[in-house]
Design a protein around this motif. Structure first.
Motif, PDB file in Angstrom:
ATOM      1  N   ARG A 203      48.349  43.670  43.406  1.00 54.09           N
ATOM      2  CA  ARG A 203      46.986  43.780  43.939  1.00 54.09           C
ATOM      3  C   ARG A 203      46.165  44.783  43.129  1.00 54.09           C
ATOM      4  O   ARG A 203      45.224  45.380  43.618  1.00 54.09           O
ATOM      5  N   THR A 204      46.564  44.962  41.858  1.00 55.62           N
ATOM      6  CA  THR A 204      45.820  45.900  41.021  1.00 55.62           C
ATOM      7  C   THR A 204      44.708  45.190  40.249  1.00 55.62           C
ATOM      8  O   THR A 204      43.683  45.798  39.960  1.00 55.62           O
ATOM      9  N   THR A 205      44.912  43.935  39.910  1.00 55.02           N
ATOM     10  CA  THR A 205      43.921  43.214  39.120  1.00 55.02           C
ATOM     11  C   THR A 205      43.147  42.242  39.999  1.00 55.02           C
ATOM     12  O   THR A 205      43.747  41.408  40.680  1.00 55.02           O
ATOM     13  N   ARG A 206      41.816  42.356  39.960  1.00 52.67           N
ATOM     14  CA  ARG A 206      40.997  41.436  40.749  1.00 52.67           C
ATOM     15  C   ARG A 206      40.380  40.394  39.827  1.00 52.67           C
ATOM     16  O   ARG A 206      39.648  40.719  38.909  1.00 52.67           O
ATOM     17  N   HIS A 207      40.717  39.161  40.095  1.00 53.40           N
ATOM     18  CA  HIS A 207      40.159  38.033  39.356  1.00 53.40           C
ATOM     19  C   HIS A 207      39.016  37.442  40.187  1.00 53.40           C
ATOM     20  O   HIS A 207      38.830  37.826  41.346  1.00 53.40           O
ATOM     21  N   PRO A 208      38.247  36.500  39.631  1.00 54.44           N
ATOM     22  CA  PRO A 208      37.190  35.862  40.442  1.00 54.44           C
ATOM     23  C   PRO A 208      37.744  35.238  41.716  1.00 54.44           C
ATOM     24  O   PRO A 208      37.060  35.166  42.742  1.00 54.44           O
ATOM     25  N   TRP A 209      39.019  34.820  41.688  1.00 53.25           N
ATOM     26  CA  TRP A 209      39.642  34.128  42.820  1.00 53.25           C
ATOM     27  C   TRP A 209      40.456  35.061  43.713  1.00 53.25           C
ATOM     28  O   TRP A 209      41.064  34.621  44.680  1.00 53.25           O
ATOM     29  N   GLY A 210      40.496  36.331  43.366  1.00 51.55           N
ATOM     30  CA  GLY A 210      41.229  37.278  44.204  1.00 51.55           C
ATOM     31  C   GLY A 210      42.196  38.114  43.400  1.00 51.55           C
ATOM     32  O   GLY A 210      42.171  38.114  42.167  1.00 51.55           O
ATOM     33  N   TYR A 211      43.055  38.833  44.106  1.00 53.23           N
ATOM     34  CA  TYR A 211      44.003  39.740  43.456  1.00 53.23           C
ATOM     35  C   TYR A 211      45.295  39.013  43.099  1.00 53.23           C
ATOM     36  O   TYR A 211      45.749  38.157  43.856  1.00 53.23           O
ATOM     37  N   GLY A 212      45.896  39.405  41.985  1.00 54.76           N
ATOM     38  CA  GLY A 212      47.183  38.830  41.613  1.00 54.76           C
ATOM     39  C   GLY A 212      47.510  39.116  40.168  1.00 54.76           C
ATOM     40  O   GLY A 212      46.655  39.587  39.404  1.00 54.76           O
ATOM     41  N   CYS A 213      48.758  38.822  39.797  1.00 53.74           N
ATOM     42  CA  CYS A 213      49.200  39.068  38.426  1.00 53.74           C
ATOM     43  C   CYS A 213      48.507  38.127  37.451  1.00 53.74           C
ATOM     44  O   CYS A 213      48.364  38.442  36.277  1.00 53.74           O
ATOM     45  N   GLY A 214      48.112  36.941  37.962  1.00 51.66           N
ATOM     46  CA  GLY A 214      47.402  35.984  37.120  1.00 51.66           C
ATOM     47  C   GLY A 214      48.308  35.029  36.375  1.00 51.66           C
ATOM     48  O   GLY A 214      47.826  34.080  35.755  1.00 51.66           O
ATOM     49  N   THR A 215      49.615  35.266  36.428  1.00 55.01           N
ATOM     50  CA  THR A 215      50.504  34.419  35.629  1.00 55.01           C
ATOM     51  C   THR A 215      51.630  33.753  36.429  1.00 55.01           C
ATOM     52  O   THR A 215      52.209  32.785  35.966  1.00 55.01           O
ATOM     53  N   CYS A 216      51.963  34.274  37.602  1.00 54.13           N
ATOM     54  CA  CYS A 216      53.060  33.661  38.356  1.00 54.13           C
ATOM     55  C   CYS A 216      52.602  32.285  38.854  1.00 54.13           C
ATOM     56  O   CYS A 216      51.415  31.973  38.850  1.00 54.13           O
ATOM     57  N   PRO A 217      53.548  31.430  39.291  1.00 54.82           N
ATOM     58  CA  PRO A 217      53.162  30.077  39.703  1.00 54.82           C
ATOM     59  C   PRO A 217      52.110  30.068  40.822  1.00 54.82           C
ATOM     60  O   PRO A 217      51.227  29.203  40.833  1.00 54.82           O
ATOM     61  N   ALA A 218      52.183  31.019  41.735  1.00 54.29           N
ATOM     62  CA  ALA A 218      51.223  31.036  42.852  1.00 54.29           C
ATOM     63  C   ALA A 218      49.827  31.407  42.361  1.00 54.29           C
ATOM     64  O   ALA A 218      48.828  30.802  42.767  1.00 54.29           O
ATOM     65  N   CYS A 219      49.756  32.414  41.475  1.00 52.75           N
ATOM     66  CA  CYS A 219      48.456  32.792  40.898  1.00 52.75           C
ATOM     67  C   CYS A 219      47.893  31.638  40.076  1.00 52.75           C
ATOM     68  O   CYS A 219      46.695  31.365  40.110  1.00 52.75           O
ATOM     69  N   ASP A 220      48.772  30.980  39.342  1.00 52.79           N
ATOM     70  CA  ASP A 220      48.346  29.874  38.484  1.00 52.79           C
ATOM     71  C   ASP A 220      47.693  28.767  39.309  1.00 52.79           C
ATOM     72  O   ASP A 220      46.607  28.289  38.985  1.00 52.79           O
ATOM     73  N   LEU A 221      48.342  28.388  40.407  1.00 50.79           N
ATOM     74  CA  LEU A 221      47.788  27.349  41.282  1.00 50.79           C
ATOM     75  C   LEU A 221      46.444  27.779  41.861  1.00 50.79           C
ATOM     76  O   LEU A 221      45.480  27.012  41.897  1.00 50.79           O
ATOM     77  N   ARG A 222      46.410  29.029  42.327  1.00 58.75           N
ATOM     78  CA  ARG A 222      45.191  29.537  42.972  1.00 58.75           C
ATOM     79  C   ARG A 222      44.039  29.599  41.971  1.00 58.75           C
ATOM     80  O   ARG A 222      42.920  29.205  42.280  1.00 58.75           O
TER      81      ARG A 222
END
Ligand code: ZN
Length: 234
Positions: A203-222
């Motif tokens: 929960r350190t990185t905020r993307h336009p779609w929310g917080y996440g690592c940005g690379t795990c399968p769940a972040c990828d789908l989101r």
């Protein structure tokens, strides 16, 4: 039996947050249930009360309809599962062709526990965010699995249970669109800020779609769902 009541399987993720809003629009009384099953990160569970409060603050009708929250301990599920969600392991595909984030039987157990809880609470409608449109191939998210389970639960409890899955036939872009339909920009913003999906609990990185690592399968789908929704809107 309370007519017009539902029990939402609410993990604190994007999908179950949209399902909770969906249920609050439809049912007079909506209770929530979450499960502590030894998941590697409990960040989702920590976000649950934050999201419930934020939803109640969005609408007086939702505040009036939002009932009790239940958290059930199922540590045995984590103890018997060798998965990347309950163990420190890299995300990868397993020999079965399923990702190693698959926790065998998870939704079957969750829904059966929810049904048992609903039995006591006088609730016969269970709502879950399962989806077989752009899911990770989890067989316990399939509509056939869930409708057959509803039949088994109904027979086993001698009571007419229904399992409602409002996201079953839409993709992740459609889930964002549903959030906007249900609660406009405030609900979309709430999901971005507070719902948690990332498998690594980042929960350190905020993307336009929310917080996440940005690379795990769940972040990828989101992220992909967000981008597709943005493209569809423009
Ligand atoms: Zn992630």
């Amino acid at each position: 039996m309370n007519e017009g009541s539902a029990l939402v399987l609410f993990s604190g993720g994007q999908d179950s947050t949209v399902c909770l809003a969906w249920a609050l629009e439809r049912y007079r009384r909506v209770e929530t249930v979450g499960f502590a099953y030894g998941q590697r990160h409990e960040i989702e569970l920590l976000q649950r009360p934050v999201i419930r409060s934020a939803l109640a603050a969005m609408s007086p009708a939702w505040a009036a309809g939002l009932g009790v929250d239940h958290v059930l301990d199922l540590p045995t599920l984590g103890a018997i599962s060798e998965t990347a969600l309950t163990r420190e392991a890299q995300f990868q595909m397993s020999a079965s062709g399923l990702p190693n984030t698959f926790v065998p039987g998870r939704n079957l157990l969750f829904l059966t526990y929810a049904a048992a809880l609903g039995y006591r609470r006088g609730i016969r409608t269970l709502v879950g965010g399962m989806c077989e449109t752009d899911f990770s191939g989890y067989p316990d998210c399939r509509n056939a699995t869930l409708q057959t389970l509803a039949e088994a639960i109904s027979l086993g409890m001698d009571a007419p249970y229904a399992i409602e899955t409002p996201l079953m036939w839409i993709d992740k872009a459609g889930t964002w669109a549903m959030a906007e339909r249900l609660g406009g920009a405030p609900l979309v913003d709430l999901i971005i800020e507070h719902s948690h999906t990332c498998y690594l609990a980042d929960r350190t990185t905020r993307h336009p779609w929310g917080y996440g690592c940005g690379t795990c399968p769940a972040c990828d789908l989101r992220a992909k769902g967000w981008e597709k929704w943005q493209a569809e809107k423009s």
